[in-house]
Design a protein around this motif. Sequence first.
Motif, short mmCIF file in Angstrom:
data_model
loop_
_atom_site.label_atom_id
_atom_site.label_comp_id
_atom_site.label_asym_id
_atom_site.label_seq_id
_atom_site.Cartn_x
_atom_site.Cartn_y
_atom_site.Cartn_z
N GLU A 1 0.81 -1.22 0.00
CA GLU A 1 0.00 0.00 0.00
C GLU A 1 0.84 1.27 0.00
N ALA A 2 1.93 1.28 0.75
CA ALA A 2 2.74 2.49 0.86
C ALA A 2 3.47 2.81 -0.45
N LYS A 3 3.57 1.84 -1.36
CA LYS A 3 4.28 2.05 -2.62
C LYS A 3 3.35 2.23 -3.81
N VAL A 4 2.04 2.32 -3.54
CA VAL A 4 1.06 2.46 -4.62
C VAL A 4 0.29 3.77 -4.45
N ASP A 5 0.50 4.68 -5.39
CA ASP A 5 -0.26 5.94 -5.41
C ASP A 5 -1.70 5.67 -5.85
N GLY A 6 -1.84 4.81 -6.85
CA GLY A 6 -3.17 4.51 -7.37
C GLY A 6 -3.09 3.43 -8.44
N ILE A 7 -4.23 3.10 -9.00
CA ILE A 7 -4.27 2.14 -10.09
C ILE A 7 -5.19 2.67 -11.18
N LYS A 8 -4.72 2.54 -12.40
CA LYS A 8 -5.56 2.84 -13.56
C LYS A 8 -6.05 1.50 -14.11
N ILE A 9 -7.37 1.39 -14.30
CA ILE A 9 -7.87 0.20 -14.97
C ILE A 9 -8.55 0.60 -16.27
N SER A 10 -8.25 -0.16 -17.31
CA SER A 10 -8.81 0.07 -18.65
C SER A 10 -9.50 -1.21 -19.08
N LEU A 11 -10.71 -1.42 -18.57
CA LEU A 11 -11.48 -2.62 -18.88
C LEU A 11 -12.75 -2.30 -19.67
N LEU A 12 -13.07 -1.01 -19.83
CA LEU A 12 -14.29 -0.57 -20.50
C LEU A 12 -15.53 -1.19 -19.85
N ASP A 13 -15.48 -1.30 -18.53
CA ASP A 13 -16.60 -1.84 -17.75
C ASP A 13 -16.73 -0.96 -16.52
N LYS B 1 -5.58 5.73 -4.91
CA LYS B 1 -6.52 6.36 -5.83
C LYS B 1 -6.92 5.40 -6.95
N MET B 2 -8.12 5.61 -7.46
CA MET B 2 -8.53 4.97 -8.71
C MET B 2 -8.41 5.99 -9.83
N TYR B 3 -7.72 5.61 -10.89
CA TYR B 3 -7.62 6.43 -12.10
C TYR B 3 -8.40 5.72 -13.20
N THR B 4 -9.46 6.35 -13.68
CA THR B 4 -10.21 5.68 -14.72
C THR B 4 -9.44 5.66 -16.03
N GLY B 5 -9.49 4.51 -16.68
CA GLY B 5 -9.00 4.38 -18.04
C GLY B 5 -10.13 3.96 -18.96
N ASP B 6 -11.38 4.21 -18.51
CA ASP B 6 -12.56 3.78 -19.24
C ASP B 6 -12.98 4.86 -20.23
N ASP B 7 -12.58 4.69 -21.48
CA ASP B 7 -12.84 5.69 -22.50
C ASP B 7 -14.28 5.64 -23.02
N PHE B 8 -15.10 4.77 -22.44
CA PHE B 8 -16.53 4.73 -22.78
C PHE B 8 -17.39 5.45 -21.74
#
Length: 392
Positions: free
Chosen positions: A223-235, A251-258
């Motif tokens: 946890e201390a080494k993770v700023d956030g995660i981007k997920i690109s699943l289009l869901d 943090k959650m970073y959206t990678g959902d381009d839909f």
Amino acid sequence: MPNKIILPNKDRKLYTYEAKNYQAFDIPENKPFEKRIAYSAAHVVADPLSDADPTTNSQIDWDKTMEYRHYLWSMGLSVAEAMDTAQRGMGLSYEGAKELMARSLKEAKSVGGNIACGVGTDQLAPAPEVTIEEVEAAYGEQVSFVESEGGQIILMASRALAACAKGPEDYQRVYNNILQNVSKPVILHWLGDMFDPALKGYWGHDDVDQAMEVCLQIIKDNEAKVDGIKISLLDDQKEIDMRRLLPESVKMYTGDDFNYPHLIKGDEKGHSHALLGIFDAIAPAAAAAMHALDAGDLDRYDALLEKTVPLSRHIFQTPTFSYKTGVVFMAYLNGHQDHFRMIGGKESARSIIHFADLFVMADEAGLLRKPEQAIQRMKHLLNLSGVDQGGK
């Protein structure tokens, strides 16, 4: 009329379209966003006059490529560098990515622009005989390079790891080892196989829920080494489900381009930040929307972004990995580059009907900043494709 153009439709019929929807976007100068972090993954500009083989040894126009990053920073957007939008692993080699990151980091420092850089294993060819130790070494080499240049890391998914991993435990081993040795928190990147078929079964499972459990455990263990995660699943629902399971500090970073408008806006239980390829193509609307969100003007936020969704879904249609072609075409239409050439020859990855529909959707979203210029450029492409524009 100067703003009229003859376009083809899916039935091979021609029709006349008049571009008239450009709008000026209200973007305060030198004012950072307050409520969301918004990264635009940025494309690269090919050198159209290079005599190198465009499919195997494309060259980059560094001046125009850096100029586009300054354009993004000028609106308050952050830059996600050397990601799949920059054709990483799809025309851009690791050696090219290293030069791209080094140049962009230097430019970012000169203007105080925010930037994070993609770290992967693309110097290592994917194959079943590749070892986990080799994957770790490849990740380590790239981590060291970005850290030595003073950059923040986006830890990208690895084709080599997907090819050789025997199960979830191999992903846990690699990510735990890499994360334990980074000097600053990183952004993890879960890229779905619709963006890159070589990443099918990432985290050791084809089932998304099972894969998510593995990814969440890695995050919780580091946890201390993770700023956030981007997920690109289009869901969008999978993203929301994962967002609610993240540790509070991650943090959650959206990678959902839909579905990005409502994911960024969020709900009573949280919101996503942004790390999106489509923000390259819709940068003025995206920046204006972030400022509207800061001001609490949700109606304006909705109005700005909802108009861009049809365009984004069109650009990211199947095969999704060809979305870079639409992103670069938007830059060409809007005068950010003087040609429509791409590294790897990827300008050929979409049909003329796709480009015609993209042109209309971009106009309907108010994103053709110089309609007359965009029409002339669209006409050039149409003439080359046999759609006669009357010699104009």
